[in-house]
Design an enzyme around this catalytic site. Structure first.
Site, PDB file in Angstrom:
ATOM      1  N   CYS A  64     -33.269  -1.230 -10.225  1.00 39.89           N
ATOM      2  CA  CYS A  64     -32.559  -0.554 -11.304  1.00 39.89           C
ATOM      3  C   CYS A  64     -31.939   0.766 -10.840  1.00 39.89           C
ATOM      4  O   CYS A  64     -30.971   0.742 -10.105  1.00 39.89           O
ATOM      5  CB  CYS A  64     -33.485  -0.366 -12.505  1.00 39.89           C
ATOM      6  SG  CYS A  64     -32.603  -0.110 -14.055  1.00 39.89           S
TER       7      CYS A  64
ATOM      8  N   HIS B 280     -35.035  -6.098 -13.608  1.00 38.01           N
ATOM      9  CA  HIS B 280     -36.450  -5.782 -13.461  1.00 38.01           C
ATOM     10  C   HIS B 280     -37.278  -7.030 -13.161  1.00 38.01           C
ATOM     11  O   HIS B 280     -37.731  -7.724 -14.088  1.00 38.01           O
ATOM     12  CB  HIS B 280     -36.976  -5.114 -14.734  1.00 38.01           C
ATOM     13  CG  HIS B 280     -36.564  -3.692 -14.867  1.00 38.01           C
ATOM     14  ND1 HIS B 280     -37.332  -2.641 -14.403  1.00 38.01           N
ATOM     15  CD2 HIS B 280     -35.458  -3.137 -15.390  1.00 38.01           C
ATOM     16  CE1 HIS B 280     -36.717  -1.491 -14.646  1.00 38.01           C
ATOM     17  NE2 HIS B 280     -35.565  -1.774 -15.243  1.00 38.01           N
TER      18      HIS B 280
ATOM     19  N   GLU C 110     -40.268  -7.269 -12.257  1.00 41.23           N
ATOM     20  CA  GLU C 110     -41.668  -7.123 -12.666  1.00 41.23           C
ATOM     21  C   GLU C 110     -41.899  -7.418 -14.142  1.00 41.23           C
ATOM     22  O   GLU C 110     -43.045  -7.521 -14.596  1.00 41.23           O
ATOM     23  CB  GLU C 110     -42.159  -5.702 -12.354  1.00 41.23           C
ATOM     24  CG  GLU C 110     -41.808  -4.643 -13.382  1.00 41.23           C
ATOM     25  CD  GLU C 110     -40.325  -4.275 -13.432  1.00 41.23           C
ATOM     26  OE1 GLU C 110     -39.905  -3.648 -14.420  1.00 41.23           O
ATOM     27  OE2 GLU C 110     -39.599  -4.609 -12.470  1.00 41.23           O
TER      28      GLU C 110
END
Length: 366
Positions: A254, A341, A343
């Site tokens: 990001c 993202h 995760e």
């Protein structure tokens, strides 16, 4: 509380009246919207949202309460909440508190019972802009004076406000790999993904110098997500340049993706209204596979600059909605990054391979 009046006023003069949610008060920030149907607490506590008024497009917020285990940082990071149905009673047995109690404890001002569909369509048409929420002041002229003093996100440096105060470690020192994390506003689940892959992690403040970072003797380097304008973060760009000189595996997510791009001469730009949600399709140009991704960014990497510098940067991922740049790797360097993202598990595991890719790269170069 359910009858307390509240007002949302946007910078262009558009206003909406609803009911108060959370703390009674006044707050300002750049308005944005998130299209996720779940995960509201993870979004509230994501440091990348610091300074923003969040519009949730899902009709019900609060219906499963809040839980301490669901936070991505030490507390709420959004500047204000805008939602349709603010549901205080909750049904989840594992919840620790209602959303009202949670937001009051965290000191967050919000507004509910507004037409979020109309607000989102307005932002999509007019673009991101500042706004103000108040459940204590209802004079639009007075609110406009307060709003006029709020800083624009364009040109705003915010990572220094959410980064760790001092370096700290996670995991076992005997782990197979050592990873240095430059904390520009990192999410906890990013760190957990490193720990799952047998990494000993040291998290450094956003303005840590290369000497301090390299004294950890890391095998790999990571630049985290975070809030604000990457164009106002020359200090982080300088650190990224220093990281590239180490010839060690380097991974960015990001804001970290944007900082890495700027470190190799690729500029960033303010997007019209950004990408925020857990349903954005991205194509991996290397494998040809598509991923359902979680996104949260209001700035992007210049595709024109990348097209003019293919000897420096290779595009690895593209957004299938608007063809924006979602991933790059630096030519001739063990460095790569993604705008989304991995995760956050919206796929739920479509993008988890990126952490494996980073750890494998570390193992190869040891």
């Amino acid at each position: 509380m359910s009858q307390q009046r509240a007002i949302l006023l946007l910078a262009d003069g558009t206003s909406y009246e609803g009911k108060a949610a959370g703390k009674i008060g006044t707050t300002t920030g750049e308005i944005c919207f998130n299209t996720g149907m779940t995960g509201y607490q993870e979004v509230f506590t994501d440091p990348s949202y610091f300074g923003q008024l969040l519009v949730t497009t899902n009709a019900h917020i609060g219906n499963y309460g809040t839980a301490n285990a669901d936070t991505e940082s030490a507390g709420v990071k959004i500047a204000g909440l805008i939602c349709k149905n603010f549901t205080v009673p909750f049904s989840r047995q594992l919840a620790d508190a209602s959303i009202q109690d949670y937001l009051e404890t965290e000191g967050l001002v919000g507004i509910s019972d507004v037409d979020t569909r109309a607000i989102v369509r307005h932002i999509r048409t007019k673009g991101a802009m500042n706004g103000i929420i108040s459940s204590e002041e209802f004079d639009l002229k007075k609110l406009k004076k307060i709003l006029d003093k709020a800083p624009d996100m364009d040109g705003l440096e915010l990572s220094s406000k959410v980064t760790t105060d001092k370096a700290y470690t996670l995991g076992e020192e005997s782990a197979k790999h050592r990873v240095a994390v430059l904390d520009l506003g990192t999410k906890q689940n990013i760190l957990r993904n490193f720990l799952k892959r047998d990494c000993f992690v040291k998290v450094f403040p956003a303005k840590a110098g290369m000497d301090e970072i390299m004294s950890f003797k890391p095998d790999g380097l990571f630049i985290s997500n975070g809030p604000g304008d990457p164009g106002a973060m020359d200090y982080a760009v300088d650190t990224a340049k220093g990281m590239l000189e180490q010839e060690k595996p380097l991974f960015g997510i990001c804001l970290g993706h944007q900082i890495l791009a700027r470190a190799v001469g690729i500029p960033t730009y303010k997007m019209h209204h950004g990408h925020r949600g857990i349903n954005h399709p991205v194509k991996n140009l290397i494998t040809g596979k598509s991923e359902i991704t979680s996104q949260n960014h209001g700035f992007g990497v210049s595709p024109e600059a990348i097209a003019a510098n293919t000897d420096v940067v290779e595009v690895t991922h593209r957004n299938l909605n608007d063809d924006t740049i979602e991933g790059i790797r630096v030519v001739g360097k063990p460095a790569f990054s993604v705008q989304y993202h991995p995760e956050a598990s919206p796929g739920p595991h479509d993008a988890a391979y990126l952490f494996d890719q980073f750890v494998d790269l570390i193992a190869e170069r040891k």
